[in-house]
Enzyme design. Structure first.
Site, mmCIF file in Angstrom:
data_model
loop_
_atom_site.group_PDB
_atom_site.id
_atom_site.type_symbol
_atom_site.label_atom_id
_atom_site.label_comp_id
_atom_site.label_asym_id
_atom_site.label_seq_id
_atom_site.Cartn_x
_atom_site.Cartn_y
_atom_site.Cartn_z
ATOM 1 N N LEU A 32 27.962 42.063 70.912
ATOM 2 C CA LEU A 32 27.910 41.583 71.843
ATOM 3 C C LEU A 32 27.220 42.601 73.012
ATOM 4 O O LEU A 32 27.298 43.908 72.969
ATOM 5 C CB LEU A 32 28.814 40.902 73.396
ATOM 6 C CG LEU A 32 29.408 39.403 72.118
ATOM 7 C CD1 LEU A 32 30.530 38.523 73.457
ATOM 8 C CD2 LEU A 32 28.532 38.517 72.011
ATOM 9 N N HIS A 36 23.159 38.551 75.086
ATOM 10 C CA HIS A 36 24.710 37.248 75.239
ATOM 11 C C HIS A 36 25.137 36.878 76.476
ATOM 12 O O HIS A 36 25.325 36.523 76.907
ATOM 13 C CB HIS A 36 26.033 38.413 74.589
ATOM 14 C CG HIS A 36 25.004 38.562 72.443
ATOM 15 N ND1 HIS A 36 25.255 39.532 72.389
ATOM 16 C CD2 HIS A 36 25.067 37.301 72.069
ATOM 17 C CE1 HIS A 36 24.841 39.483 70.598
ATOM 18 N NE2 HIS A 36 24.733 38.398 70.815
ATOM 19 N N GLN A 60 25.524 31.891 56.832
ATOM 20 C CA GLN A 60 24.366 31.950 57.324
ATOM 21 C C GLN A 60 23.305 33.350 56.962
ATOM 22 O O GLN A 60 22.138 33.661 57.182
ATOM 23 C CB GLN A 60 23.485 31.654 58.851
ATOM 24 C CG GLN A 60 24.647 33.052 59.657
ATOM 25 C CD GLN A 60 24.168 32.366 61.056
ATOM 26 O OE1 GLN A 60 24.639 31.141 61.404
ATOM 27 N NE2 GLN A 60 23.355 32.866 61.333
ATOM 28 N N GLU A 147 15.745 33.303 73.049
ATOM 29 C CA GLU A 147 14.033 32.873 72.473
ATOM 30 C C GLU A 147 13.709 34.069 71.404
ATOM 31 O O GLU A 147 13.218 33.688 70.369
ATOM 32 C CB GLU A 147 13.163 33.069 73.589
ATOM 33 C CG GLU A 147 12.537 31.887 74.449
ATOM 34 C CD GLU A 147 11.878 31.249 75.390
ATOM 35 O OE1 GLU A 147 11.392 33.004 75.703
ATOM 36 O OE2 GLU A 147 11.929 30.849 75.928
ATOM 37 N N GLN A 152 14.963 29.562 64.803
ATOM 38 C CA GLN A 152 16.033 29.633 65.079
ATOM 39 C C GLN A 152 16.521 27.887 66.272
ATOM 40 O O GLN A 152 16.971 26.777 66.149
ATOM 41 C CB GLN A 152 17.286 30.870 65.265
ATOM 42 C CG GLN A 152 18.808 29.838 65.986
ATOM 43 C CD GLN A 152 19.615 30.647 66.281
ATOM 44 O OE1 GLN A 152 19.891 31.289 65.014
ATOM 45 N NE2 GLN A 152 20.235 31.601 67.085
ATOM 46 N N MET A 183 17.071 43.047 72.515
ATOM 47 C CA MET A 183 18.321 43.635 72.118
ATOM 48 C C MET A 183 19.071 43.243 71.053
ATOM 49 O O MET A 183 18.709 41.936 70.304
ATOM 50 C CB MET A 183 19.065 43.354 73.512
ATOM 51 C CG MET A 183 19.084 44.850 73.611
ATOM 52 S SD MET A 183 20.037 44.330 75.906
ATOM 53 C CE MET A 183 20.007 45.851 76.844
ATOM 54 N N SER A 185 22.036 42.683 67.587
ATOM 55 C CA SER A 185 23.601 43.425 67.068
ATOM 56 C C SER A 185 23.036 44.570 66.234
ATOM 57 O O SER A 185 23.655 45.364 65.638
ATOM 58 C CB SER A 185 24.858 42.713 66.585
ATOM 59 O OG SER A 185 24.957 41.522 67.812
HETATM 60 P P1 AMP Z 1 24.081 36.531 67.388
HETATM 61 O O1 AMP Z 1 25.513 37.054 68.168
HETATM 62 O O2 AMP Z 1 22.217 37.129 67.253
HETATM 63 O O3 AMP Z 1 23.487 35.131 66.530
HETATM 64 O O4 AMP Z 1 23.241 35.898 68.875
HETATM 65 C C1 AMP Z 1 23.677 34.538 69.667
HETATM 66 C C2 AMP Z 1 22.388 34.317 70.221
HETATM 67 O O5 AMP Z 1 22.132 35.448 71.255
HETATM 68 C C3 AMP Z 1 21.921 33.719 70.117
HETATM 69 O O6 AMP Z 1 21.130 32.681 70.897
HETATM 70 C C4 AMP Z 1 20.632 34.731 70.249
HETATM 71 O O7 AMP Z 1 19.118 33.848 69.844
HETATM 72 C C5 AMP Z 1 20.556 35.110 71.339
HETATM 73 N N1 AMP Z 1 20.570 36.839 71.194
HETATM 74 C C6 AMP Z 1 20.334 37.583 70.921
HETATM 75 N N2 AMP Z 1 19.668 38.501 70.984
HETATM 76 C C7 AMP Z 1 19.061 38.588 72.608
HETATM 77 C C8 AMP Z 1 18.224 38.643 73.110
HETATM 78 N N3 AMP Z 1 18.149 40.198 72.935
HETATM 79 N N4 AMP Z 1 17.674 38.273 74.284
HETATM 80 C C9 AMP Z 1 18.290 37.095 74.693
HETATM 81 N N5 AMP Z 1 18.653 36.168 73.922
HETATM 82 C C10 AMP Z 1 19.302 36.975 72.992
#
Ligand code: AMP
Length: 280
Positions: A32, A36, A60, A147, A152, A183, A185
């Site tokens: 995270l 997140h 996925q 966004e 997605q 940002m 992961s």
């Molecule tokens: P993930 O852990 O990458 O599957 O992301 C989980 C959620 O966090 C998803 O809805 C992503 O779109 C959101 N997310 C990931 N990176 C960002 C970011 N830099 N800014 C805003 N939301 C994010």
């Protein structure tokens, strides 16, 4: 914060003092960061209970190497979620999600035929399945998505309405590092050199937006590729300008409409995506 590792534990937690409480849900794959955190904070503001999930969903990942090296930082994640006011973390093993029960992903249609749908075959079906299964377990009032993954987000809106989950899907703005890099992961997998060059992606997107709005469509792609690839670290996979509502490809700028400019770029080791809004 309470951590639930099984469906039964989650079920008990959700059903005890629920009594019509509103539930905000934030699904994640962990590792995270502040992107997140922004989703958890948005959920905290609008709901009585906040639930996050951490599950690195094998279905996925179209590339096994990407799944293998995906960052996993559970201790730090738990600390972060506790600090930002999350009530429940659902942190299951694979058999708790894929328990042998059927889940029918609806036909994702056009949305699956562009951008990530083309470059990551099966990715959206796998993502829709896990989000659908989680929504059926949790039945959230609202679910929060970034966004940053705009395609997605569009697919989840379609899924929630097609399946009739009654969950409001909330899109939250992309959180960036101070140098503009979105940002992600996966950013910690960048080498030092790649990380130092990575702001070029956002800069090149801003340049593309200006060219589009100024009516210089024919130069957008060439200049974008030039700028990103001259860094020597990144190869452009695609640049795509779509209408913000339908994601259908757009050719000319009309100030009355809203668009999004999308990209994916690669290093030898990883793939990064980003997008920015155009218009109101
Ligand atoms: P993930 O852990 O990458 O599957 O992301 C989980 C959620 O966090 C998803 O809805 C992503 O779109 C959101 N997310 C990931 N990176 C960002 C970011 N830099 N800014 C805003 N939301 C994010």
């Amino acid at each position: 914060m309470i951590v639930a590792n099984t469906r039964d534990q989650l079920h008990d937690l959700l059903n005890k003092p629920r009594n019509h409480q509103t539930v905000g849900f934030v699904p994640t794959m962990g590792a995270l960061h502040d992107g997140h955190v922004s989703l958890i904070k948005a959920a905290r503001k609008q709901n009585e209970r906040v639930i996050a999930s951490i599950f690195v969903n094998p279905k996925q990942f179209n590339d096994p190497a990407d799944l293998h090296r995906y960052p996993r930082t559970p201790e730090a994640d738990i600390e972060l979620l506790t600090d930002c006011g999350c009530d429940i973390l659902f942190h299951p093993v694979e058999s708790e999600i894929y328990d042998g029960s059927e889940y029918q992903v609806p036909d994702l249609g056009f949305m699956e035929t562009i951008m990530e749908g083309v470059h990551r075959p099966g990715h959206f079906k796998g993502m829709a399945e896990v989000v659908g299964r989680l929504c059926e377990l949790i039945r959230p009032t609202r679910a929060y998505f970034g966004e940053k993954d705009f395609q997605q987000l569009a697919i989840i809106r379609f899924l929630a309405s097609t399946k009739g989950y009654g969950t409001q899907i909330i899109g939250c703005p992309t959180i960036r590092e101070s140098d503009g890099l979105a940002m992600s992961s996966r950013n910690i997998l960048l080498t030092k050199e790649e990380r130092s060059q990575a702001p070029v992606i956002y800069e090149a997107l801003l340049q593309a937006r200006k060219l589009f709005m100024d009516g210089n469509e024919s130069e957008i792609l060439k200049k974008y590729v030039q700028k990103v690839e001259q860094s020597g670290c990144f190869k452009v996979e695609y640049l795509y300008i779509g209408f913000a509502d339908t994601l259908k490809e757009a050719e000319l700028f009309d100030p009355k409409r809203s668009y999004r400019i999308f990209t994916a770029v690669r290093t030898p080791g990883i793939r990064l995506i980003d997008n920015i809004p155009v218009g109101h």
